[in-house]
Motif scaffolding. Structure first.
Motif, PDB file in Angstrom:
ATOM      1  N   THR A 309     -21.902 -40.257  88.697  1.00 62.43           N
ATOM      2  CA  THR A 309     -22.352 -39.057  87.926  1.00 62.43           C
ATOM      3  C   THR A 309     -22.856 -38.913  86.650  1.00 62.43           C
ATOM      4  N   ARG A 310     -23.536 -38.078  86.287  1.00 60.83           N
ATOM      5  CA  ARG A 310     -24.567 -38.204  84.922  1.00 60.83           C
ATOM      6  C   ARG A 310     -23.954 -36.972  84.240  1.00 60.83           C
ATOM      7  N   GLU A 311     -22.871 -36.605  84.244  1.00 57.44           N
ATOM      8  CA  GLU A 311     -22.195 -35.493  83.367  1.00 57.44           C
ATOM      9  C   GLU A 311     -21.948 -36.054  81.896  1.00 57.44           C
ATOM     10  N   LYS A 312     -22.273 -35.253  80.806  1.00 54.46           N
ATOM     11  CA  LYS A 312     -22.113 -35.583  79.340  1.00 54.46           C
ATOM     12  C   LYS A 312     -20.773 -35.943  79.311  1.00 54.46           C
ATOM     13  N   CYS A 313     -20.767 -37.312  78.847  1.00 56.48           N
ATOM     14  CA  CYS A 313     -19.376 -37.877  78.409  1.00 56.48           C
ATOM     15  C   CYS A 313     -19.033 -37.724  77.099  1.00 56.48           C
ATOM     16  N   SER A 314     -17.717 -37.421  76.890  1.00 52.66           N
ATOM     17  CA  SER A 314     -17.245 -37.129  75.393  1.00 52.66           C
ATOM     18  C   SER A 314     -17.753 -38.541  74.471  1.00 52.66           C
ATOM     19  N   CYS A 315     -17.614 -39.659  75.095  1.00 52.13           N
ATOM     20  CA  CYS A 315     -17.877 -40.805  74.149  1.00 52.13           C
ATOM     21  C   CYS A 315     -19.283 -40.775  73.613  1.00 52.13           C
ATOM     22  N   GLY A 316     -20.155 -39.823  74.191  1.00 50.76           N
ATOM     23  CA  GLY A 316     -21.490 -39.944  73.613  1.00 50.76           C
ATOM     24  C   GLY A 316     -22.553 -40.954  74.421  1.00 50.76           C
TER      25      GLY A 316
END
Ligand code: ADP
Ligand code: ZN
Length: 436
Positions: A309-316
């Motif tokens: 998955t390439r969804e935006k991750c909260s870790c940046g």
């Protein structure tokens, strides 16, 4: 609070820039392999592909696959791409599937590998203030050496414990105030269990995080380990063929592992047809090493089933994420014609039990019929419970297994401590069927 990365530029690179970097590295790597690995060159020739056909990652699908069978056929030097005099290390697989494979490393390869492990430790909150206790096995197995190297890079005070002697592990953990624990998840659970048996609680130790991998484990098991040890438990993934642990690592979001895409190009394929599937599909994970010198496998089929998955991750981080492997396509049991992954059973057990995850799956054959037994260890408290409540639990497990798998298993609740503990990768399945 400012987020901390080991290599911010790479870990937060724009996807388009990463694709460019991967393309450049792939083109060079294909040339390197073509020139130096006759085994793979022959596979390319059979497919009618030459290095000139590979101009970027959009051409990756043209290259032939490699599998464990190729590594066995080429054993030991068949896929080596540099003179032996340039290699400084050999590691070997743990043989989960029964066949050993050896991998070679130049000093450059070791540096890259340790760098990947340093990213994992940093993502778990590790800095040079930490004391990192590594109880993966040391030796040919990649777990110990990989995390040990990563820990040094980060500057942690490193305790190279290796696995085993659990009470001593706990003693050192207390005396030397270990803050990060690295081992297999099954061993982490065992350490947690032993800690409580010795009369301690998580308040008596200083651990804050654990980096656990090398075998499949579930979300439920994560919660159990976090509770037993009072820590955050992070996943780490890798395989000897691609260097070892650190190919992918979990961040603060704890929702899958970021793949170190500057070193490895990941693809998901249909395991039956070999067709490349779009990102987001479930299938077999395939890796192409684009930076390794000595053992640069192109399109290596891992047999691990997962989703990218390439969804935006909260870790940046912008690195693509893989889900926990949902089993291996070669690990899958076929019982009474039904595909069964041990992780499905673990999910049921831990949900119903809410307790120590010690179990074993035993498959055999009586006449022409498969027998399927799940041995589950009950806790001391349950052991003292009434027969009625134990029977009720058996019934509930049995019903839940039927619901998930569609087939019935014999549930055997066994005495506390009767299932052997593991200090490395746990043996969850005993398949006694002799199928010729
Ligand atoms: P072997 O194939 O002999 O076990 P390795 O010791 O290199 O060789 O193990 C690599 C395999 O271990 C991976 O292909 C994968 O199936 C499993 N593995 C490693 N890390 C994880 C993880 N975090 N979760 C699930 N499985 C893992
Ligand atoms: Zn993340």
């Amino acid at each position: 609070m400012e987020k901390i990365y080991w290599n911010k530029e790479i870990e937060t690179m724009e996807h388009e820039d990463m694709k460019k970097l991967q393309s450049e590295r792939l083109v060079k790597q294909v040339r390197h392999v073509w020139d130096n690995v006759p085994y793979y060159r022959r596979l390319m020739e059979e497919k009618g592909v030459t290095p000139d056909d590979i101009k970027g990652i959009e051409d990756l699908h043209k290259l032939p696959f490699l599998s464990k069978a190729d590594l066995r056929e080429g054993y030991p030097y068949g896929l080596l791409a540099v003179p032996l005099s340039e290699c400084v290390r050999i590691q070997s697989t743990s043989g989960t599937t029964g066949k050993r494979v050896v991998a070679f490393y130049t000093q450059h390869d070791i540096d890259l590998w340790e760098d990947c492990c340093a990213r994992a430790i940093t993502a778990a909150g590790g800095t040079n203030e930490d004391v990192c206790q590594v109880c993966y096995g040391y030796g040919l197995f990649t777990g110990g050496p990989g995390l040990n190297g990563g820990s040094h890079k980060v500057g942690c005070l490193t305790l190279p414990m290796s696995s085993g002697n659990t009470e001593r592990q706990i003693q050192f953990m207390m005396d030397l105030k270990s803050t990060i624990l690295c081992c297999t998840p099954s061993y982490a659970a065992y350490i947690g269990e032993t800690l409580h048996e010795m009369g301690y609680t998580p308040d008596d130790i200083h651990l804050k995080a654990g980096i656990f991998g090398a075998e499949p484990w579930t979300e439920e098991m994560r919660q159990e380990i976090e509770r037993l040890l009072g820590i955050k438990a992070y996943d780490i993934y890798g395989l000897t063929e691609t260097s070892g642990p650190g190919v992918a690592f979990e961040c603060e979001a704890q929702t899958g592992m970021h793949i170190n895409e500057d070193n490895f190009i990941a693809e998901i394929i249909d395991p039956d047809t070999g067709e490349v599937l779009p990102e987001g599909s479930k299938g077999e994970l395939v890796f192409t090493s684009i930076t390794k010198e000595a053992f640069p496998l192109l399109r290596y089929r891992t047999r691990d089933i997962c989703v990218l998955t390439r969804e935006k991750c909260s870790c940046g981080r912008t690195l693509v994420k893989m889900t926990k492997p949902m089993g291996r396509s070669d690990d899958m049991l076929i019982i009474k014609g039904v595909n069964v992954f041990p992780s499905q059973i673990e999910t049921v057990l831990l949900k119903d039990f809410n307790a120590t995850p010690n179990y074993q799956i035993v498959v055999d054959r009586a006449g022409n019929v498969d027998t399927f037994e799940i041995k589950v260890e009950i806790s001391d408290e349950m052991f003292d419970d009434t027969i009625k409540s134990v029977e009720q639990l058996e019934k509930k497990l049995s019903a839940d297994i039927v619901q998930i798998l569609g087939i019935r298993a014999k549930i055997s609740l066994v005495e506390p401590k009767s299932i052997p503990r593991s200090e490395g990768k746990a043996v969850r399945v005993i398949d006694r069927r002799k199928l010729v």
